[in-house]
Design an enzyme around this catalytic site. Structure first.
Site, mmCIF file in Angstrom:
data_model
loop_
_atom_site.group_PDB
_atom_site.id
_atom_site.type_symbol
_atom_site.label_atom_id
_atom_site.label_comp_id
_atom_site.label_asym_id
_atom_site.label_seq_id
_atom_site.Cartn_x
_atom_site.Cartn_y
_atom_site.Cartn_z
ATOM 1 N N HIS A 224 45.564 50.130 45.629
ATOM 2 C CA HIS A 224 45.987 49.514 44.373
ATOM 3 C C HIS A 224 46.866 50.513 43.639
ATOM 4 O O HIS A 224 46.486 51.680 43.461
ATOM 5 C CB HIS A 224 44.745 49.160 43.550
ATOM 6 C CG HIS A 224 45.004 48.914 42.103
ATOM 7 N ND1 HIS A 224 45.881 47.957 41.658
ATOM 8 C CD2 HIS A 224 44.496 49.508 40.979
ATOM 9 C CE1 HIS A 224 45.901 47.967 40.328
ATOM 10 N NE2 HIS A 224 45.075 48.906 39.901
ATOM 11 N N TYR A 255 48.486 45.883 34.150
ATOM 12 C CA TYR A 255 47.693 46.340 33.009
ATOM 13 C C TYR A 255 48.190 47.718 32.584
ATOM 14 O O TYR A 255 48.854 48.435 33.352
ATOM 15 C CB TYR A 255 46.196 46.363 33.325
ATOM 16 C CG TYR A 255 45.774 47.312 34.424
ATOM 17 C CD1 TYR A 255 45.641 48.676 34.189
ATOM 18 C CD2 TYR A 255 45.475 46.839 35.697
ATOM 19 C CE1 TYR A 255 45.244 49.551 35.180
ATOM 20 C CE2 TYR A 255 45.078 47.698 36.704
ATOM 21 C CZ TYR A 255 44.961 49.052 36.447
ATOM 22 O OH TYR A 255 44.571 49.918 37.444
ATOM 23 N N ASP A 541 15.572 25.536 44.143
ATOM 24 C CA ASP A 541 14.807 24.296 44.245
ATOM 25 C C ASP A 541 15.032 23.741 45.638
ATOM 26 O O ASP A 541 16.142 23.777 46.167
ATOM 27 C CB ASP A 541 15.189 23.291 43.158
ATOM 28 C CG ASP A 541 16.633 22.834 43.247
ATOM 29 O OD1 ASP A 541 17.480 23.574 43.792
ATOM 30 O OD2 ASP A 541 16.927 21.732 42.758
#
Length: 812
Positions: A224, A255, A541
């Site tokens: 990266h 960013y 469940d």
């Protein structure tokens, strides 16, 4: 009490957090080993830029990040803070991204994080380098900020050492010794360290360490790009490391963070750069550190152009340095936490970024010390969640690279994964293709969402079109199939439902211990029941069908159920469990004309008296042997019909041909979801998770406290008297206002809960949303509002079930 002997492999920010959290709980016989020098060991922590954005569609990931922020804010090393709480700002440069920021704000409101969507002027006021003409708005999270990863390692290791934890830098792990399927020691290049428990926090080296015990870890290290500018004149004189919010420009895959008068730039828009774990250099062989690869400027060219457009002040500087730093990616973008299914005492805490590190440290410490995690719901992070095909190297590499590419993409909740597809197809797949099925994916299975062949059914029906976001991966055929199921009869492919078989002389006693209901009933009984964790939270469940005295079939939710059963099998071998799914298939035949289709084909009595509701029997449907269970998650008369995979196509064709005179249709998952919500049927992992108990979830009927002991029973007795929240049914009058799940629920301007499942009810003519609410607000007739993008949609608390409350259609 000193606790068992624990060896933590990896002294990055995760291993350090775990050592601190374990020792704070009294476990001090802990040794942390790492091949690198402490505290900067050369792994991902050592080069991580440290941006902590808490926003995540996952409640669990947001809560892990929130704890990390809270903990790191309290840490310092000799007066140097471990966290700089400068806030986080995500900017939108397109209308689509601005809408997405409103959706992301909804997640934060749902999970209890302060945030607000702001206009472009305020974006520039907060971050003056941003070009006003480029941005349409932003999402501000004041509690986000910069984590100082290496400092956090040092702070937490100091605290752990003060309690007696031993730390061994420059100790390379060479092997893990086991005896009788249990870990006994960690072998390093400087000797053995005895161990009762080993926790692998090795980050990008995780797959290599896991291989030492024969465990496949679906993790890929990917490069990266992170670059640092030279001095930016507009920042001249900045004497603090960071004063502006950390900035995310997801439309550009970028960013940014301050570093005094320079900027750090992270970029996800380049090609994926996977690295084989065996090709990562050793600490001594690496030029800088093993987790850092040479920067490739050509891959960064587009990022620099876009940066100069969004932040014009950067035109007065240049990229001064950069790295291609290795980080861990997984097939679903979530961490890998938990114990090996095969080697007792070998645990992993992998694919964890700095953002979630302290939260994971706490979660793992609770899990190890208490036997369960009480602070976070970890089911979606459990390392044993994967199906066998999801551990194949080809699959792992393809999906991990896809997750890198999509890390900043706007993803729809129903958006299917890309290649490799198809992976798993039911025996009905060819017929479904002929009918124009639109497929989505479910644990690798190609599962129809609707069928183009049913488009003529839409004509003359009132099928409202939902809003643009809800209309993605939707067709009006969904509504027509739902209505047709209520009117005539429909076939549903239920093959993706996981099927387990429990056998042996101790099968009944084993399942009585594992489940909340009484399953030691007559042969042919089918029981809806729950699996609980030791703290009384719902793990799953399931339906349990007794097909013989020592033979049960279980309809489960996924591989975690298989793992849970397997871990609790009796040591005397009196019960066994195996996965039947791949070798079998299932058709749900449901609707008022279902018996009209089935009975003439069958050699057994399928009348109401012949096979009552929630009973099972073996029969032949034409030439096909089936196990038929009379139950229905769409709320209509019918059966789940199971057969072997080799007979599946014949079963489909037999039913299809016989049903032509009854108006039979094939129906997809879109209709199924609408119908199940009209009946109020819950879905584990969406409507309830490990953090909820049966009474809160409206499933108290599935608990039989008079049947004897079962896992979680004692904790449940304590929880039963303190129900402070409830899973609640809401209806929406506006037919376009269909929500998708995870939206906040407001009482006035106060967020009070969040939506779990939602759909339009084509029978009742209203939108349906189930939501967790404070118990005092879950009163029939109360009007609340759902936060949907930038809207507030009125919704009314309704009594459930919305359809056929007397159960006449199911029992008829």
């Amino acid at each position: 009490m000193a606790g068992p002997r624990v060896v933590i492999i990896g002294a990055g920010v995760v291993g350090a957090s775990l050592a601190d959290e374990l020792s704070s709980r009294g476990w001090t016989e802990v040794t942390v080993v790492d091949q690198g020098p402490l505290p900067a060991t050369g792994g991902s922590t050592s080069h991580a830029p440290g941006l902590v954005f808490q926003t995540n569609s996952s409640k669990t990931m947001t809560e892990l990040a929130r704890y990390t922020v809270e903990k790191f804010r309290s840490l310092d090393v000799d007066g140097q803070p471990c966290f700089l709480q400068v806030g986080g700002l995500e900017v939108a440069t397109t209308p689509e991204r601005l809408a997405e920021l409103h959706r992301r704000h909804g997640w934060l409101a749902s999970w209890g994080i302060e945030a607000r969507v702001i206009g472009p002027d305020e974006c520039v006021e907060l971050h003056p380098l941003v070009a006003r003409e480029r941005v349409l708005g932003g999402l501000l999270v004041p509690t986000d900020g910069l984590a100082k990863g290496v400092l956090a390692v040092e702070a937490q290791l100091r605290a752990a050492r003060a309690r007696g934890v031993r730390t061994l830098g420059r100790h390379e792990v060479r092997d893990i010794r086991t005896e009788d399927g249990r870990v006994t020691a960690v072998v390093t290049d400087q000797g053995e360290v005895p161990a009762d428990l080993v926790v692998c926090c090795a980050g990008i080296w995780g797959p290599k360490v896991a291989r030492m015990v024969g465990m496949d870890l679906p993790l890929t290290p990917l490069g990266h790009q992170l670059a640092w500018t030279g001095p930016v004149p507009a920042l001249a004189g900045q004497d603090r490391e960071a004063v502006r919010p950390i900035l995310r420009h997801q439309d550009g895959d970028l960013y940014y963070r301050d570093r005094f008068d320079r900027l750090g730039i992270g970029y996800y828009g380049h090609r994926p750069m996977p690295v084989d774990v065996d090709d990562i250099l050793s600490v001594d062989a690496a030029d800088e550190m093993p987790s850092v690869m040479r920067f490739t400027p050509d891959d960064f060219a587009e990022a620099w152009t876009e940066t100069q457009s969004l932040l014009p002040a950067t035109k007065e500087t240049e990229v001064e340095e950069g790295i291609n730093g290795l980080f861990s990616f997984t097939t679903d973008g979530l961490p890998l936490l938990g114990e090996s299914p095969d080697v007792k005492g070998f645990w992993v805490a992998e694919a964890v970024w700095v953002t979630h590190s302290a939260g994971v440290g706490r979660a793992m410490a609770e899990w190890l010390v208490d036997g369960h995690c009480s602070s976070f719901d970890l089911h979606e992070c459990d390392v044993n969640r994967f199906e066998p095909h999801q551990l194949a190297p080809e699959y792992v590499l393809a999906r991990d690279c896809q997750n890198f590419v999509e890390v900043y993409d706007i993803l729809h909740p129903l958006q299917p994964a890309g290649a490799p597809r198809p992976l798993r197809t039911s025996p009905f797949h060819a017929r479904q293709q002929e009918l124009g099925a639109f497929f989505l994916e479910a644990t690798g299975w190609e599962r129809p969402q609707w069928y183009a062949a049913n488009e003529p059914l839409v004509e003359g029906r009132d099928i409202p079109v939902p809003n643009d976001w809800a209309a993605r991966y939707w067709s009006p055929v969904v509504g027509a199939e739902a209505q047709a199921t209520r009117e005539t009869v429909a076939m549903y492919d239920m093959t993706a439902l996981k099927r387990l078989e429990v056998t042996g002389r101790g099968a009944a006693a084993f399942l009585q211990r594992m489940t909340t209901a009484n399953v030691d009933k007559s042969v042919g009984s089918v029981t809806y029941t729950l699996l609980l964790d030791h703290d009384g939270g719902i793990r799953s469940d399931v339906t349990v069908a007794r097909l013989g005295r020592d033979h049960y079939q279980i309809g489960a939710n996924g591989n975690l159920d298989l793992d849970w059963f397997t871990r609790h099998l009796p040591e005397d071998g009196s019960a066994q469990v195996r996965d039947l799914t791949a070798g079998t298939c299932c058709i749900g035949l449901w609707g008022p004309k279902a018996r009209e289709v089935l009975q003439p084909l069958a050699d057994k009595d399928f009348s109401n008296q012949g096979l009552k509701y929630f009973r099972a029997q073996r029969a032949h449907i034409g030439a096909v042997p089936v196990t038929a269970m009379r139950l229905s998650y769409v709320g209509e008369l019918g059966w789940e019909l199971y057969t072997t995979a080799d007979m599946g196509l014949k079963l489909w064709d037999t039913l299809w041909e016989a049903g032509q005179g009854s108006g039979i249709v094939a129906a997809g998952r879109g209709a199924f979801n609408s119908l199940r919500l009209e009946k109020g049927y819950r879905s584990f992992g969406t409507d309830m998770t490990c953090e909820h108990d049966p009474y809160e979830a409206g499933l108290g009927f599935a608990v039989k406290m008079d049947k004897g002991d079962f896992i979680g029973r004692a904790a449940l007795e304590r929880r039963a008297a303190d129900v402070t929240r409830r899973l609640t049914c809401l209806t929406i009058d506006d037919p376009r206002s269909v929500v998708m799940g995870k939206e906040p629920v407001y009482d006035g301007d106060r967020p009070v809960g969040y939506v779990t499942s939602a759909a339009y009810g084509y029978t009742i003519g209203k939108g349906i949303a189930y939501a967790w609410l404070p118990a005092e607000l879950a009163t029939t007739g109360r009007t609340l509002r759902l936060g949907y993008f930038d809207q507030r949609i009125p919704a009314v608390v309704a009594e459930e079930p919305l359809f056929d409350p007397s159960m006449q259609r199911l029992r008829g």
